[in-house]
Design an enzyme around this catalytic site. Structure first.
Site, PDB file in Angstrom:
ATOM      1  N   GLY A   1      38.359  39.265  39.978  1.00  0.00           N
ATOM      2  CA  GLY A   1      39.660  39.484  40.715  1.00  0.00           C
ATOM      3  C   GLY A   1      40.078  37.989  39.826  1.00  0.00           C
ATOM      4  O   GLY A   1      41.458  38.538  39.367  1.00  0.00           O
ATOM      5  N   ALA A   2      39.246  37.162  39.457  1.00  0.00           N
ATOM      6  CA  ALA A   2      39.810  35.590  38.709  1.00  0.00           C
ATOM      7  C   ALA A   2      39.937  35.959  37.523  1.00  0.00           C
ATOM      8  O   ALA A   2      40.578  35.685  36.284  1.00  0.00           O
ATOM      9  CB  ALA A   2      38.987  35.118  39.578  1.00  0.00           C
TER      10      ALA A   2
ATOM     11  N   ASN B   1      23.411  42.659  40.988  1.00  0.00           N
ATOM     12  CA  ASN B   1      24.251  42.824  39.897  1.00  0.00           C
ATOM     13  C   ASN B   1      22.686  42.665  38.762  1.00  0.00           C
ATOM     14  O   ASN B   1      21.291  43.096  39.482  1.00  0.00           O
ATOM     15  CB  ASN B   1      24.827  41.577  38.502  1.00  0.00           C
ATOM     16  CG  ASN B   1      24.179  40.157  38.800  1.00  0.00           C
ATOM     17  OD1 ASN B   1      23.051  40.528  39.113  1.00  0.00           O
ATOM     18  ND2 ASN B   1      24.818  38.907  38.490  1.00  0.00           N
ATOM     19  N   ILE B   2      22.386  43.032  37.042  1.00  0.00           N
ATOM     20  CA  ILE B   2      21.542  43.629  36.913  1.00  0.00           C
ATOM     21  C   ILE B   2      20.967  42.730  36.215  1.00  0.00           C
ATOM     22  O   ILE B   2      20.163  42.401  36.318  1.00  0.00           O
ATOM     23  CB  ILE B   2      21.802  43.921  35.813  1.00  0.00           C
ATOM     24  CG1 ILE B   2      23.061  42.985  34.299  1.00  0.00           C
ATOM     25  CG2 ILE B   2      22.824  45.179  35.660  1.00  0.00           C
ATOM     26  CD1 ILE B   2      23.651  43.300  33.038  1.00  0.00           C
TER      27      ILE B   2
ATOM     28  N   CYS C   1      31.400  49.793  40.816  1.00  0.00           N
ATOM     29  CA  CYS C   1      30.985  48.528  40.715  1.00  0.00           C
ATOM     30  C   CYS C   1      32.142  47.658  39.640  1.00  0.00           C
ATOM     31  O   CYS C   1      33.449  47.895  40.347  1.00  0.00           O
ATOM     32  CB  CYS C   1      29.723  48.373  40.128  1.00  0.00           C
ATOM     33  SG  CYS C   1      29.120  49.105  39.164  1.00  0.00           S
ATOM     34  N   SER C   2      31.255  47.248  38.985  1.00  0.00           N
ATOM     35  CA  SER C   2      32.315  46.595  38.126  1.00  0.00           C
ATOM     36  C   SER C   2      32.837  47.023  37.004  1.00  0.00           C
ATOM     37  O   SER C   2      33.912  47.711  36.890  1.00  0.00           O
ATOM     38  CB  SER C   2      31.672  45.522  37.609  1.00  0.00           C
ATOM     39  OG  SER C   2      31.524  43.941  38.619  1.00  0.00           O
ATOM     40  N   ASP C   3      31.768  47.550  35.600  1.00  0.00           N
ATOM     41  CA  ASP C   3      32.172  48.608  35.147  1.00  0.00           C
ATOM     42  C   ASP C   3      31.778  49.715  35.305  1.00  0.00           C
ATOM     43  O   ASP C   3      32.083  51.686  34.474  1.00  0.00           O
ATOM     44  CB  ASP C   3      30.883  48.237  34.019  1.00  0.00           C
ATOM     45  CG  ASP C   3      31.522  47.022  33.397  1.00  0.00           C
ATOM     46  OD1 ASP C   3      32.206  46.739  33.682  1.00  0.00           O
ATOM     47  OD2 ASP C   3      30.269  45.967  33.172  1.00  0.00           O
TER      48      ASP C   3
ATOM     49  N   ASP D   1      26.454  51.419  36.019  1.00  0.00           N
ATOM     50  CA  ASP D   1      24.551  50.601  36.831  1.00  0.00           C
ATOM     51  C   ASP D   1      24.794  51.584  38.394  1.00  0.00           C
ATOM     52  O   ASP D   1      24.318  51.835  38.331  1.00  0.00           O
ATOM     53  CB  ASP D   1      24.436  49.234  37.061  1.00  0.00           C
ATOM     54  CG  ASP D   1      24.660  48.672  34.716  1.00  0.00           C
ATOM     55  OD1 ASP D   1      23.890  49.684  34.015  1.00  0.00           O
ATOM     56  OD2 ASP D   1      25.381  48.314  34.330  1.00  0.00           O
TER      57      ASP D   1
END
Length: 831
Positions: A309-310, A333-334, A419-421, A424
């Site tokens: 969020g930052a 994460n990866i 997730c983020s993108d 994954d």
């Protein structure tokens, strides 16, 4: 080369004659090469340290090929595709110094190769041959080609594994999901398929040119109530324009699995009405008309979401999305996954049966007991396995996907995963939940459709995650390549040598292949999760663990074009479908000759019993190492977890052969029964003919006896002759013998060749000559009917009857005598 069959032989320097011999043997491995595979460099007398086996090592444009000198067969452990190599490095190890000869002690030239498939290989070269340098340079050149056309996958071409258009296969799966029946692939079917819809969902072609989202497929399933203009507004509110779309839907109750990337809410918690409307449309209503519950599954840990969020990202707020609930799964994460797999690989290499230093874990550290020296090392080894964290991460994925499947199956709720993108952890969870929910994805055909839809079409960056070449350059020209390789955190532990041996190790050249930190075993980890489900539900999958291993090996080998680049758009731009072979065609070709008996098929598959969703409880989600993949190099004898399946398959094959033999035998028995029935019928007819012939013979016998008595009553002798000696006598004739005038006759039916049990029949009637009169015995019948009889008695042969001979019978017949003999009854029969 004498003396080159073991590790110890490496200290012996080659003679000039042996060097010339090795040069003359270059490119002598043609029989082991694949189509379009060329040898770049070759090394002879190389020792595979893991197994202490000498052989010939060749670097080709596709792989490292190692052939044993003893068996002249390819050694699988020492043969690895170039794309499967994660890194390689040179090492030099010196022997313990010997008094007065320390200056002459040569060092062992070693080359370590670390693979993405859990193996660590160590090759030993003889000193002063420059073979190691040649092999190292060839690996540097071949593992990082400068041009796209130099890759083996393009050099080989489609060959016999022609790839059809993946777009058609994606539309076929969309048709199945929307309940529109079969989809007939053709060149015009793409345009027709884009207009498909049902009462809830529709297929949009808004991304057909990949302008809306370059990492999404050309066709997308979205709610029917959302127009394309609203989709344009939503795409700008999601990371990398990966807005919420439907990945899987339940045609019966309308529940869906949707996927996206994180919303760009930032620290100010920004909102997007179009995004909120789209997410609300994913819910729909139940059959009862009530609003469906929506779960937003954020695969990241909560702290990671807040940190994003930052940077402008973040996660949804349930207060902004109607009747929704946000859940964080806490999957790392990866980078964490990459480091975890590296630790697991080191653990297997250290505690396996065969290791890259050539020593078994039973003998390491001078110990005699399991694991390396003492009983406490057992717990230390288990602790080391736990420290890798791999099984914990696998369990997190299994638990998350099981939770998603339960919400959809039990609550008829819809779930949005991101997730983020969104390419994954999102792909892992959505595809794994789909396997649990849909039995179709547990078949070989369905597994292919799932991988192509959720992993390939929806843009998992295979080139970045697996270290494959990817497009780069100022003009983004596809002819220039950049290799994404493993990060520095993947470096394995230093080369292990037996303690107390006096060995020293030095690294000659820096390790090759540690320039990027984007590599991560995301796809490998998902396949591992599928294997765990296969272990928990051994009868729910059509494919076997061997299929998963072969499939993963093909993906890592870079032999086929399906997993090239990072998105569907890049594969289409580079013409992969037409220029490269297809992994699915290759695997299908392997299974074709043996049908259901191939090792890729699960012999225990029961589609009737497992025709619904799989909902494993939390207690059943404790994973274990995947023996067929994790242990096959370090512990080959223990990797045969599929021995039961293998034995069952062998028994099934034998049973099938016996069943076929039984069918053949039964067919022959039926044929024999039919032949026997025909023979029985013919025999019955023959019996009827025989009985008829016997009846006729008896009747003829009675007739002949009556005639004989009649003729004898006229003073003639009658002889019936039987035998084959008269077979040539056909017809009738009169002849004169010593006894008098004789008549001989034979039936015409005998002359026509009628067969009978009895011999041929001939009749001879003789009249007695005058000279025989004295010896003739006068019968009472003759005295009674003789017209020449006088008071003095018979005057034969002086009587008048002797003058007529036998012709007198025809001229002078006493019919009263015939009546008294009842010749009518005897000749014509009582009937």
């Amino acid at each position: 080369m004498e003396g080159s069959g073991s590790w110890e032989s490496l200290v012996v320097e080659w003679t000039p004659e042996e060097l010339r011999r090795s040069d003359s043997q270059l490119h002598g491995m043609t029989e082991f090469l694949l189509e379009a595979e060329d040898v770049i460099v070759q090394g002879h007398g190389v020792v595979l340290v893991n197994t202490d086996e000498a052989g010939t090592l060749a670097v080709t444009n596709f792989r490292i090929l190692f052939v044993s000198e003893v068996s002249q067969q390819v050694i699988e452990l020492g043969t690895i595709p170039l794309a499967t190599i994660e890194k390689f490095s040179k090492h030099a190890v010196k022997l313990p110094s010997v008094p007065r000869q320390s200056s002459k002690t040569p060092s062992r030239r070693l080359l370590q190769v670390v693979g993405k498939d859990m193996r660590t290989i160590m090759f030993g070269f003889r000193p002063k041959t420059k073979q190691r340098r040649a092999v190292f340079d060839a690996l540097c050149m071949c593992t990082k080609p400068e041009m796209l056309k130099d890759l083996y996958v393009f050099v080989c071409g489609p060959s016999t594994f022609k790839n059809d258009d993946p777009k058609l296969r994606l539309l076929k799966e969309y048709h199945r999901l929307l309940g529109k029946g079969s989809f007939h692939a053709s060149s015009t079917a793409i345009g027709d398929g884009l207009s498909l819809s049902n009462n809830r969902w529709r297929i949009t072609s808004l991304n057909s040119s990949y302008t809306l989202c370059p990492t999404y497929p050309f066709a997308l399933i979205v709610p029917k109530s959302i127009c394309d203009e609203e989709l344009l507004q939503v795409s700008s509110f999601r990371g990398r324009c990966r807005f919420p779309v439907i990945s899987w839907c339940n045609r019966e109750n309308g529940a869906v699995l949707a996927r996206s990337s994180q919303p760009l809410v930032g620290l100010m918690s920004q909102r997007n009405p179009a995004d909120e409307k789209l997410v609300a449309a994913l819910c729909g209503t139940t059959h009862k008309g009530s609003r469906r519950k929506l779960y937003i599954a954020d695969a990241r840990p909560r702290k990671n979401a807040l940190a994003n969020g930052a940077m402008g990202g973040g996660s949804e707020s349930s207060s902004n999305y109607f009747q929704s609930e946000v859940v964080f799964f806490g999957i790392e994460n990866i980078h964490t996954m990459r480091e975890s797999l590296a630790r697991l690989r080191d653990y297997l290499d250290t505690h396996g049966t065969t290791s890259s230093d050539g020593m078994s874990s039973f003998l390491r550290n001078g110990g005699w007991s399991w694991g390396g020296g003492n009983l406490s090392s057992m717990s230390a080894s288990v602790s080391t396995l736990g420290d890798t964290g791999w099984l914990i991460h696998v369990q997190s994925l299994l638990a998350g996907s099981a939770w998603i499947a339960a919400r959809v199956a039990l609550e008829s709720a819809s779930v949005l995963v991101h997730c983020s993108d969104g390419w994954d952890r999102t792909t892992q969870l959505v595809s794994l939940a789909s396997v649990l929910l849909d039995p179709f994805y547990r078949t070989i055909e369905g597994f292919q459709a799932l991988v192509e839809k959720d992993w390939l079409a929806f843009g998992h960056p295979f080139s970045d995650r697996m270290g494959f070449p990817t497009v780069y350059g100022i003009n983004n020209t596809p002819s220039e390549l950049s290799r994404q390789s493993s990060g520095g955190s993947l470096s394995s532990s230093p080369l292990r040598m037996p303690s107390g041996s006096g060995f020293t190790s030095s690294v000659g050249n820096p390790t090759h292949g540690q320039t990027s930190n984007n590599c991560s075993p995301i796809f490998l980890q998902w396949i591992d999760c599928v294997s765990q489900l296969l272990r928990m539900y051994p009868c729910a999958f059509e494919f076997s663990s061997a299929f998963l291993v072969d499939f993963l090996d093909c993906v890592l080998s870079y032999r086929f074009g399906n997993f090239l680049f990072n998105s569907e758009k890049e594969r289409q731009q580079n013409g992969v479908a037409d220029a490269c072979g297809c992994i699915w065609m290759y695997l299908a070709r392997l299974r074709t000759p043996e049908d259901g008996s191939h090792v890729h098929y699960n012999p225990f598959y029961d589609p009737v019993k497992y025709d619904g969703p799989l909902l494993p409880p939390a207690a059943a989600l404790a994973p274990t190492l995947w023996p067929e993949f994790h242990l096959r190099w370090a512990c080959p004898s223990e990797a045969g977890a599929g021995e039961v399946r293998s034995q069952w398959r062998t028994m099934t094959k034998n049973f099938s052969e016996i069943a076929k033999a039984k069918e053949i035998a039964e067919s022959k028995v039926n044929e024999l029964h039919l032949s026997l029935d025909l023979l029985t019928a013919e025999l019955q007819k023959e019996k009827q003919f025989r009985n008829s012939a016997l009846a006729m013979a008896k009747r003829a016998s009675r007739e002949s006896l009556a005639i004989k008595r009649a003729v004898q009553s006229l003073g003639c002798k009658v002889h019936f002759l039987r035998g084959e000696s008269d077979a040539a006598s056909i017809g009738s004739s009169w002849s004169e013998t010593s006894e008098g005038l004789t008549y001989s006759g034979r039936s015409d039916s005998d002359a026509r060749g009628q067969s009978d049990e009895k011999a041929d029949l001939s009749v001879s009637i003789s009249a007695t000559e005058d000279s025989m009169a004295a010896n003739c015995v006068i019968s009472p019948e003759c005295e009674n009917i003789c017209p020449f009889r006088t008071k003095e008695g018979c005057k034969w042969p002086d009587a008048g009857c002797a003058q007529f001979g036998s012709q007198f019978v025809g001229l002078k017949a006493n019919f009263d005598a015939f009546d008294r003999l009842s010749i009518y009854d005897g000749y014509f029969g009582a009937d």
